[in-house]
Design an enzyme around this catalytic site. Sequence first.
Site, mmCIF file in Angstrom:
data_model
loop_
_atom_site.group_PDB
_atom_site.id
_atom_site.type_symbol
_atom_site.label_atom_id
_atom_site.label_comp_id
_atom_site.label_asym_id
_atom_site.label_seq_id
_atom_site.Cartn_x
_atom_site.Cartn_y
_atom_site.Cartn_z
ATOM 1 N N ARG A 45 0.844 -1.201 0.000
ATOM 2 C CA ARG A 45 0.000 0.000 0.000
ATOM 3 C C ARG A 45 0.872 1.240 0.000
ATOM 4 O O ARG A 45 1.780 1.372 0.809
ATOM 5 C CB ARG A 45 -0.904 0.000 1.252
ATOM 6 C CG ARG A 45 -1.733 1.276 1.441
ATOM 7 C CD ARG A 45 -2.949 1.268 0.533
ATOM 8 N NE ARG A 45 -3.625 2.541 0.495
ATOM 9 C CZ ARG A 45 -4.789 2.794 1.083
ATOM 10 N NH1 ARG A 45 -5.389 1.865 1.775
ATOM 11 N NH2 ARG A 45 -5.350 3.964 0.956
ATOM 12 N N ARG B 220 -5.555 0.456 -4.784
ATOM 13 C CA ARG B 220 -4.649 0.012 -3.739
ATOM 14 C C ARG B 220 -4.640 -1.508 -3.620
ATOM 15 O O ARG B 220 -5.641 -2.164 -3.876
ATOM 16 C CB ARG B 220 -5.002 0.616 -2.390
ATOM 17 C CG ARG B 220 -6.480 0.527 -2.036
ATOM 18 C CD ARG B 220 -6.862 1.778 -1.262
ATOM 19 N NE ARG B 220 -8.256 1.882 -0.915
ATOM 20 C CZ ARG B 220 -9.140 2.626 -1.569
ATOM 21 N NH1 ARG B 220 -8.804 3.257 -2.664
ATOM 22 N NH2 ARG B 220 -10.364 2.733 -1.152
ATOM 23 N N ASP C 7 -6.562 -2.204 1.741
ATOM 24 C CA ASP C 7 -7.068 -1.138 2.596
ATOM 25 C C ASP C 7 -7.695 -1.827 3.800
ATOM 26 O O ASP C 7 -8.491 -2.754 3.637
ATOM 27 C CB ASP C 7 -8.117 -0.305 1.853
ATOM 28 C CG ASP C 7 -8.578 0.905 2.652
ATOM 29 O OD1 ASP C 7 -7.740 1.499 3.358
ATOM 30 O OD2 ASP C 7 -9.762 1.256 2.564
ATOM 31 N N ASP D 110 -9.783 -0.865 7.187
ATOM 32 C CA ASP D 110 -10.489 0.162 7.964
ATOM 33 C C ASP D 110 -10.993 -0.445 9.266
ATOM 34 O O ASP D 110 -11.592 -1.524 9.259
ATOM 35 C CB ASP D 110 -11.684 0.724 7.192
ATOM 36 C CG ASP D 110 -11.274 1.659 6.066
ATOM 37 O OD1 ASP D 110 -10.182 2.248 6.140
ATOM 38 O OD2 ASP D 110 -12.061 1.797 5.113
#
Length: 160
Positions: free
Chosen positions: A85, A96, A99, A101
């Site tokens: 990343r 990307r 990711d 989160d």
Amino acid sequence: MTKTSTVYLSLGSNMGDKKQCLLDCTKELERLAGKITAYSSMVQTSPWGYISENTFLNQAIALSTKLNPQELLKTTQSIEKSLGRVQKNKNTYQDRTIDIDILFFDDLIIESQELSIPHPLLHLRDFVLEPLCEIAANKIHPKLKKNIKELNTHLKKSKL
């Protein structure tokens, strides 16, 4: 004794071998952050917030961790970097390899410059709610006071 927390994460990849990237990510999360207690299926979705020809593969997981929220954030950022990343851009979304989160951390509400929990956009993203609904349909959003299933239903209705 360190407290064990339940955390929900959203994982996404739209570059390279997306499935392998998600598998590598979960392996690293288990090695560095804690035990994964639930996995959603992997779902293919369109990019959100920007235009790209590359679709995403998304997944939600539940993680049991002894890390605190700031330690978990540093760990997830380190995993993102190790999996290719590039630096996150706060102003624009981009393709990307991975990711990660943080959606929920127990029932904490955190508002700081580097971390917002619950994730401030999760109730607007079907690519988050759909997989999360598989593993945590009854999880109550501590700010919105609705469960994930209700948020998902509301989002679907708003798109009609």
